[in-house]
Scaffold this motif. Sequence first.
Motif, mmCIF file in Angstrom:
data_model
loop_
_atom_site.group_PDB
_atom_site.id
_atom_site.type_symbol
_atom_site.label_atom_id
_atom_site.label_comp_id
_atom_site.label_asym_id
_atom_site.label_seq_id
_atom_site.Cartn_x
_atom_site.Cartn_y
_atom_site.Cartn_z
ATOM 1 N N ILE A 51 -28.346 107.453 -42.378
ATOM 2 C CA ILE A 51 -28.684 108.810 -41.930
ATOM 3 C C ILE A 51 -27.501 109.415 -41.187
ATOM 4 O O ILE A 51 -27.100 110.557 -41.453
ATOM 5 N N ARG A 52 -26.943 108.663 -40.268
ATOM 6 C CA ARG A 52 -25.836 109.180 -39.447
ATOM 7 C C ARG A 52 -24.653 109.622 -40.317
ATOM 8 O O ARG A 52 -24.088 110.695 -40.095
ATOM 9 N N GLY A 57 -22.384 114.977 -38.460
ATOM 10 C CA GLY A 57 -22.242 115.877 -37.325
ATOM 11 C C GLY A 57 -23.185 117.076 -37.353
ATOM 12 O O GLY A 57 -23.198 117.873 -36.428
ATOM 13 N N ARG A 58 -23.987 117.209 -38.406
ATOM 14 C CA ARG A 58 -24.966 118.313 -38.484
ATOM 15 C C ARG A 58 -26.337 117.756 -38.145
ATOM 16 O O ARG A 58 -27.138 117.459 -39.007
ATOM 17 N N GLY A 59 -26.564 117.579 -36.862
ATOM 18 C CA GLY A 59 -27.779 116.940 -36.382
ATOM 19 C C GLY A 59 -27.435 115.538 -35.907
ATOM 20 O O GLY A 59 -26.275 115.140 -35.903
ATOM 21 N N ALA A 81 -35.608 109.222 -35.367
ATOM 22 C CA ALA A 81 -35.889 110.659 -35.358
ATOM 23 C C ALA A 81 -34.615 111.384 -35.754
ATOM 24 O O ALA A 81 -33.536 111.085 -35.238
ATOM 25 N N VAL A 82 -34.742 112.325 -36.679
ATOM 26 C CA VAL A 82 -33.622 113.168 -37.076
ATOM 27 C C VAL A 82 -33.756 114.468 -36.297
ATOM 28 O O VAL A 82 -34.739 115.198 -36.456
ATOM 29 N N VAL A 83 -32.783 114.722 -35.439
ATOM 30 C CA VAL A 83 -32.790 115.907 -34.581
ATOM 31 C C VAL A 83 -31.986 117.007 -35.271
ATOM 32 O O VAL A 83 -30.892 116.765 -35.779
ATOM 33 N N ALA A 84 -32.532 118.203 -35.293
ATOM 34 C CA ALA A 84 -31.914 119.338 -35.976
ATOM 35 C C ALA A 84 -30.568 119.707 -35.357
ATOM 36 O O ALA A 84 -30.361 119.534 -34.146
ATOM 37 N N PRO A 85 -29.669 120.232 -36.179
ATOM 38 C CA PRO A 85 -28.385 120.706 -35.641
ATOM 39 C C PRO A 85 -28.629 121.788 -34.587
ATOM 40 O O PRO A 85 -29.516 122.617 -34.738
ATOM 41 N N GLY A 86 -27.869 121.742 -33.522
ATOM 42 C CA GLY A 86 -27.966 122.751 -32.472
ATOM 43 C C GLY A 86 -29.076 122.536 -31.466
ATOM 44 O O GLY A 86 -29.198 123.299 -30.505
#
Length: 186
Positions: A51-52, A57-59, A81-86
Amino acid sequence: MTSTTTESAWDALEGANPPRGYRVEITDGKIIMTPHGESRWEVVLSAAPQIRTQLAGRGRVLSDVMIDFPSPRFGYAPDLAVVAPGAERNARHRFEWHDLEAVIEVASPSGRDEDHLRKVRTYAECGIPLYVVVDPAAAVCTVHSAPQPAGSYREAERVPFGNDLFLPLADRTLVLSTDGFPADPG
């Protein structure tokens, strides 16, 4: 968007030091501690780097990190957990439910009902776009999508271990190899 007007279930653990090697979550106002299982770690160690790399770098991807949910009775720390960019941390220095693009949980024999029933309902009610349950006992991943406010997901796709797992996020699709996921019939 950040918010701290909602009481957090995690407030009940303020100042506590849970024992190492245990997962701590709050369900229906009850603090639940379970030991980390070997299958869970193998899935996390296989999936997280995939995933990483693809997020580039986008999330970001997190594991066992407290997330603030909009209820003082539920506090989850997803396996992944995948955290949204920004997304930004709130005043408690935590991400909130609306910051998540996807949650991946590894079902354990003792927590199957939790992962398959209660968390499905909570994550859907919160509008988390993707909820994936990795079930080593059945050697299958279930990708829940299209959350409904009533607490269910409109779609559920079962992907047997050994097949690629496609996770469509807001502006990209992650592809995870499940070859390294351990089947654990016991």
